[in-house]
Design an enzyme around this catalytic site. Structure first.
Site: not given
Ligand code: KIV
Length: 280
Positions: A51-52, A90, A120, A122, A189
């Protein structure tokens, strides 16, 4: 992705990444577009449509600018450009946190519309039920603990994790929760090196480090940071392997000068009345 003639899927699967624990390091990079996926596919084990993308390609200030539609569009492009890598997409903020049911519906949409191998998300303890539900629905999940960019606003900025005893204990709880929920691997991270190395020894699933430790089971970087395309300041943990910003800027300057001096287009870039062999 269509299976090959033998019926086997030629892509690296999430379960084969899971088996890499303690073995050959898992090479991961982000990818958001078709041409970059084509260039990276031969060199990596796993491509993450992170999602970056919201920051790197769309110019948002944080990853909170990503939407499910954005992730799906980039996931489709990366799937078209790769044939070998395990592609993970993501789940953007807002698409999974509310309930396990919401998480499964979003994950099904991502996998159904892109054909990617895994998703993925978070979080640790707080999203363990979501991870377990997605895994129970037959979709492999990669976890993401430590610094979580989707939480930067509530965290008051990009803060390195593992610097207090309390935080280290929380990291252990998160890593254990993600592992127990059935994730096939977990990104760590922005975490103190020794803590990330200890977490790697503690869990049975591969850890993928970014700003973490060389002892992690694999590494990931954001592709634009790695090739020197990122316009803004890059984090300390990035190693820049190329300087494409200079290459692009020099190419643009040369093009602009040649257009202004009417040296481009030259004779080889225009068409004559009779077709020649070099024409497309
Ligand atoms: O969105 C992303 O690119 C990521 C990686 C940095 C792990 O989550």
């Amino acid at each position: 992705m269509a299976p090959d003639a033998s019926g086997a899927d030629p892509r690296i699967s999430a379960s084969s990444i899971r088996l890499r624990k303690g073995g050959e390091p898992v090479v991961c990079l982000t990818a958001y577009t078709y041409p970059i996926a084509r260039l990276l596919d031969d060199h990596v084990d796993l491509l993450l449509v992170g999602d970056s993308v919201a920051m790197v390609l769309h110019g948002h200030k944080t990853t909170l600018g990503a939407s499910l539609e954005m992730m799906i569009a980039h996931g489709q492009a990366v799937m078209r450009g790769s044939t070998k890598a395990c592609v993970v997409v993501d789940m953007p903020a807002g698409s999974y946190e509310a309930t396990p049911r919401q998480a499964v519906a979003s994950a099904r949409r991502v996998v159904g519309e892109t054909g990617c191998q895994a998703v993925k998300l978070e979080g640790g303890v707080t999203v363990a039920r979501q991870i377990a539900a997605i895994v129970a629905a037959g979709i492999p999940v990669m976890g993401h603990i430590g610094l979580q960019p989707q939480s930067v606003e509530s965290d008051g900025g990009y803060r390195i994790k593992g610097r207090t005893d309390e935080n280290v204990a929380a990291l252990y709880r998160d890593a254990e929760a993600v592992e127990k929920a059935g994730a096939f691997s977990v990104v760590i991270e922005g975490t103190v090196e020794t803590v990330a190395a200890d977490l790697t020894r503690h869990v049975s699933i591969p850890t993928i480090g970014i700003g973490a430790s060389g002892d992690c089971d694999g590494q990931i970087l954001v592709i634009d940071d790695m090739v020197g395309l990122t316009v803004d300041r890059v984090p300390k943990f990035v190693k820049q392997y190329a300087d494409l910003r200079s290459v692009v800027s020099q190419a643009a300057a040369s093009y602009a000068a040649e257009v202004r001096s009417r040296t481009f287009p030259g004779p080889s870039h225009v068409f004559s009345a009779a077709a020649d062999k070099s024409e497309p």
